[in-house]
Design an enzyme around this catalytic site. Structure first.
Site, PDB file in Angstrom:
ATOM      1  N   GLY A   1       0.839  -1.200   0.000  1.00 46.74           N
ATOM      2  CA  GLY A   1       0.000   0.000   0.000  1.00 46.74           C
ATOM      3  C   GLY A   1       0.866   1.238   0.000  1.00 46.74           C
TER       4      GLY A   1
ATOM      5  N   CYS B   1       5.151  -6.216   1.694  1.00 48.31           N
ATOM      6  CA  CYS B   1       5.475  -4.779   1.727  1.00 48.31           C
ATOM      7  C   CYS B   1       4.759  -4.078   2.885  1.00 48.31           C
ATOM      8  CB  CYS B   1       5.149  -4.158   0.369  1.00 48.31           C
ATOM      9  SG  CYS B   1       5.874  -2.524   0.192  1.00 48.31           S
ATOM     10  N   TYR B   2       3.766  -3.272   2.629  1.00 46.83           N
ATOM     11  CA  TYR B   2       3.016  -2.641   3.724  1.00 46.83           C
ATOM     12  C   TYR B   2       2.505  -3.723   4.674  1.00 46.83           C
ATOM     13  CZ  TYR B   2      -0.285   0.496   6.096  1.00 46.83           C
ATOM     14  OH  TYR B   2      -0.969   1.234   7.027  1.00 46.83           O
TER      15      TYR B   2
ATOM     16  N   HIS C   1       7.995  -7.547  -3.596  1.00 48.85           N
ATOM     17  CA  HIS C   1       6.719  -7.923  -4.231  1.00 48.85           C
ATOM     18  C   HIS C   1       6.854  -9.243  -5.004  1.00 48.85           C
ATOM     19  CE1 HIS C   1       4.365  -4.351  -3.338  1.00 48.85           C
ATOM     20  NE2 HIS C   1       5.517  -3.716  -3.370  1.00 48.85           N
TER      21      HIS C   1
ATOM     22  N   GLU D   1       4.520 -10.908  -6.313  1.00 52.53           N
ATOM     23  CA  GLU D   1       3.462 -11.049  -7.325  1.00 52.53           C
ATOM     24  C   GLU D   1       3.828 -10.468  -8.683  1.00 52.53           C
ATOM     25  OE1 GLU D   1       3.569  -9.093  -4.766  1.00 52.53           O
ATOM     26  OE2 GLU D   1       2.489  -7.215  -5.009  1.00 52.53           O
TER      27      GLU D   1
ATOM     28  N   SER E   1     -24.159 -11.283 -27.082  1.00 49.31           N
ATOM     29  CA  SER E   1     -23.714 -10.256 -28.027  1.00 49.31           C
ATOM     30  C   SER E   1     -22.722 -10.835 -29.031  1.00 49.31           C
ATOM     31  CB  SER E   1     -23.018  -9.139 -27.261  1.00 49.31           C
ATOM     32  OG  SER E   1     -21.802  -9.640 -26.705  1.00 49.31           O
ATOM     33  N   GLY E   2     -22.243 -12.050 -28.753  1.00 53.12           N
ATOM     34  CA  GLY E   2     -21.173 -12.601 -29.580  1.00 53.12           C
ATOM     35  C   GLY E   2     -19.831 -12.451 -28.877  1.00 53.12           C
ATOM     36  N   GLY E   3     -19.774 -11.591 -27.856  1.00 57.51           N
ATOM     37  CA  GLY E   3     -18.535 -11.407 -27.097  1.00 57.51           C
ATOM     38  C   GLY E   3     -18.264 -12.590 -26.182  1.00 57.51           C
ATOM     39  N   VAL E   4     -17.052 -12.640 -25.652  1.00 60.69           N
ATOM     40  CA  VAL E   4     -16.637 -13.786 -24.842  1.00 60.69           C
ATOM     41  C   VAL E   4     -17.523 -13.944 -23.593  1.00 60.69           C
ATOM     42  CG1 VAL E   4     -14.721 -14.828 -23.567  1.00 60.69           C
ATOM     43  CG2 VAL E   4     -14.246 -13.330 -25.509  1.00 60.69           C
ATOM     44  N   ASP E   5     -17.713 -12.845 -22.868  1.00 58.82           N
ATOM     45  CA  ASP E   5     -18.381 -12.964 -21.568  1.00 58.82           C
ATOM     46  C   ASP E   5     -19.820 -13.445 -21.715  1.00 58.82           C
ATOM     47  OD1 ASP E   5     -16.033 -11.865 -20.812  1.00 58.82           O
ATOM     48  OD2 ASP E   5     -16.838  -9.866 -20.443  1.00 58.82           O
ATOM     49  N   SER E   6     -20.565 -12.813 -22.628  1.00 59.39           N
ATOM     50  CA  SER E   6     -21.970 -13.219 -22.735  1.00 59.39           C
ATOM     51  C   SER E   6     -22.080 -14.621 -23.331  1.00 59.39           C
ATOM     52  CB  SER E   6     -22.788 -12.196 -23.520  1.00 59.39           C
ATOM     53  OG  SER E   6     -22.385 -12.147 -24.860  1.00 59.39           O
ATOM     54  N   SER E   7     -21.148 -14.998 -24.191  1.00 60.02           N
ATOM     55  CA  SER E   7     -21.219 -16.345 -24.772  1.00 60.02           C
ATOM     56  C   SER E   7     -20.964 -17.405 -23.703  1.00 60.02           C
ATOM     57  CB  SER E   7     -20.172 -16.521 -25.879  1.00 60.02           C
ATOM     58  OG  SER E   7     -20.383 -15.580 -26.889  1.00 60.02           O
TER      59      SER E   7
ATOM     60  N   LYS F   1     -10.868 -12.365 -16.717  1.00 53.03           N
ATOM     61  CA  LYS F   1     -11.117 -12.661 -18.137  1.00 53.03           C
ATOM     62  C   LYS F   1     -10.448 -13.965 -18.607  1.00 53.03           C
ATOM     63  CE  LYS F   1     -12.760 -10.642 -21.945  1.00 53.03           C
ATOM     64  NZ  LYS F   1     -13.991  -9.832 -22.000  1.00 53.03           N
TER      65      LYS F   1
END
Ligand code: XMP
Length: 506
Positions: A55, A81-82, A165, A167, A219-225, A362
């Site tokens: 942080g 870290c923090y 860090h 990560e 919609s044809g997009g990844v998420d809605s499919s 994603k």
């Protein structure tokens, strides 16, 4: 999520979300919570382990982000870290302002305990304060030239902390450290796409019950499919899928959506082919935000006009992802473009929400999509704006100009794919500009519009950079486009980064 969880408590660190992703990559489910809400989240999730993030503040300041350590009970904890400084301060160690800020690469020395597993001693540091005396029961497990406590631990109490860090990719053995910490937590590495699907199927069925229906816009997009595929698998025909083809999709995309869902998944799909409606509404419109608004409004009209077919649903499925869910600090950024495309839904569509992807990043959504049997072209699809090609047809949207963009776009992207250049590209597309210029073709003067090609690299669409496509490839695309696409006599390649440009032209 009911899955066993490693909770990341966020103290405002730049990389906190990355910690969650790295933990999940190890097969352990993780969520993030801002430090102010830690108590509620711990009570709700009953995590099996905790990571305290970095942080920007100093633990020495009044009012610095804090945590009641008694909430952690006997849970295994890793402070970063923090998080390390807070752990030291809370458990009786000493934190002081360092003489010099440590920022950038450092080499670890005297590696011991959990840090001993890091084969590469290079780490990424970014801090002003440092721990100068460890709490009782702790030992120092790494130092650097300027940092006396680069890592510390009380292995018996399963309390570990590092100043660097792990990560970030700048810490090459960071993954190893996180993996070793996970081993100490005893958590099972069972966070897989298949387990997610199994858990969600149960959850969706339990939520939706035996006879209720879910309205699911694709919609044809990844998420809605992926969302639709999951719902179809869970409740079959009771997932009422709706697809609005506004005529502003890429070449053959609408057909592919219909084929995949209707033929492959046997979905209860209502496909509304509404090109005329959208083109009429957009006629004569050139202002980008107005165009966006019109497309959004027309979507709603389509739903209204087909209300009889669609009414009777109890839930509305929405493709929200985890990054949208994480409470981010309030944004005061100026509005550049309206990215929420559909507003003012009719009352009968104000249904109970169901958001089966709200736990996923994603890349995890893509993995789930693959497991559910969606074709690669769909799962790997690039982000695509809701108002579709209307924002790539600069100026007035007409069927003819949309067709030019579709054809040029198809050529450009097919060539990138053939040459193996599509990997690593965030978005690539063709657009058209509303200017005319002179050319010569077959001894004839032409006076036509130019196509702009754009391909960008990006992590999150907040910033982007033009891709260095080899000149010969661009030249080949330009030649093909001018020869094959009627009404186009020039091709430009957009070299601008974001900022100062944006990814889309409008
Ligand atoms: P810009 O052009 O703002 O785009 O750099 C950032 C990302 O957002 C997408 N985009 C949109 N997505 N509705 C959407 O759903 C929109 O109106 C819209 N405008 C831009 C763009 O494709 C990129 O991924």
């Amino acid at each position: 999520m009911a899955h066993p969880t490693l909770l990341v408590i966020d103290f405002g660190g730049q990389y906190s979300q990355l910690i969650v992703r790295r933990v999940r990559e190890q097969g352990v489910y993780s969520e993030m919570v801002p430090w102010q809400k830690a108590a509620e989240k711990i009570a709700e999730l009953k995590p099996e382990a905790v990571i305290l993030s970095g942080g920007p503040r100093s633990v020495l300041e009044d009012g610095a982000p804090d945590l009641d350590f008694s909430l952690l009970g006997g849970l295994p904890v890793l402070g970063i870290c923090y998080g390390q400084q807070l752990m030291a301060k809370k458990l009786g160690g000493t934190v002081e302002k360092a003489e010099a800020k440590e920022y950038g690469f450092r080499e670890l020395h005297d590696q011991a305990g959990i840090v001993a597993g890091m084969q590469n001693p290079t780490v990424w540091m970014s801090h002003g304060d440092q721990v100068t005396a460890v709490p009782s029961g702790f030992t120092i497990t790494a130092t650097t030239e300027s940092c006396p406590v680069a890592a510390m631990e009380n292995a018996g109490a399963r309390r570990f902390a590092v100043q660097f860090h792990p990560e970030v990719t700048h810490t090459p053995s960071g993954k190893q450290l996180l993996s070793d910490f996970i081993d100490r937590t005893g958590m099972a590495r069972d966070w897989t796409a298949q387990n997610f699907i199994d858990e969600q199927l149960d959850l969706i069925r339990a939520t939706v019950g035996e006879d209720q229906k879910v309205l699911c816009a694709v919609s044809g997009g990844v998420d809605s499919s992926v969302m639709a595929a999951l719902l179809i698998k869970a409740i079959g025909e009771r997932a009422v899928c709706v697809f609005v083809d506004h005529g502003l999709l890429r070449h053959r995309e609408a057909e592919q959506v219909i084929e995949t869902f209707r033929d492959h998944f046997g979905a209860n799909l209502h496909a509304f082919i509404e090109h005329d409606r959208f083109f009429s509404a957009l006629k004569g419109q050139t202002e980008p935000e107005r165009k966006r608004k019109i497309v959004g409004e027309q979507f709603v009209r389509v739903f209204e006009d087909h209300a009889d077919e669609l009414k009777g649903c109890d839930f509305l499925a929405q493709g929200t992802l985890y990054p949208d869910v994480i409470e981010s600090g309030s944004s005061t950024a100026a509005k550049i473009k309206t990215h929420h495309n559909v507003g003012g839904l009719p009352d009968w569509m104000r249904l109970k929400l169901i958001e089966p992807l709200r736990w996923l990043f994603k890349d995890e959504v893509r993995e789930v999509g693959r497991k559910l049997g969606l074709p690669d072209e769909m799962v790997d699809r690039e982000p695509f704006p809701g108002p579709g090609l209307s924002v790539r047809v600069v100026g007035e949207v007409t069927p003819q100009r949309v067709r030019r963009v579709q054809e040029a776009d198809f050529i450009f992207r097919s060539v990138l794919r053939e040459k193996g250049l599509h990997k690593g590209i965030w978005q690539s597309y063709a657009a058209i500009l509303p200017v005319q210029s002179v050319g010569v073709m077959g001894d004839e003067r032409t006076y036509q519009e130019p196509i702009v090609l754009r391909a960008v690299e990006s992590e999150d669409a907040m910033t982007a950079r033009a891709v260095a496509i080899p000149f010969e490839v661009l030249e080949h695309c330009a030649t093909r486009i001018v020869n094959e696409v009627e009404g186009v006599n020039r091709v430009f390649y957009d070299l601008t980064s974001k900022p100062p440009a944006t990814i889309e032209l409008e």
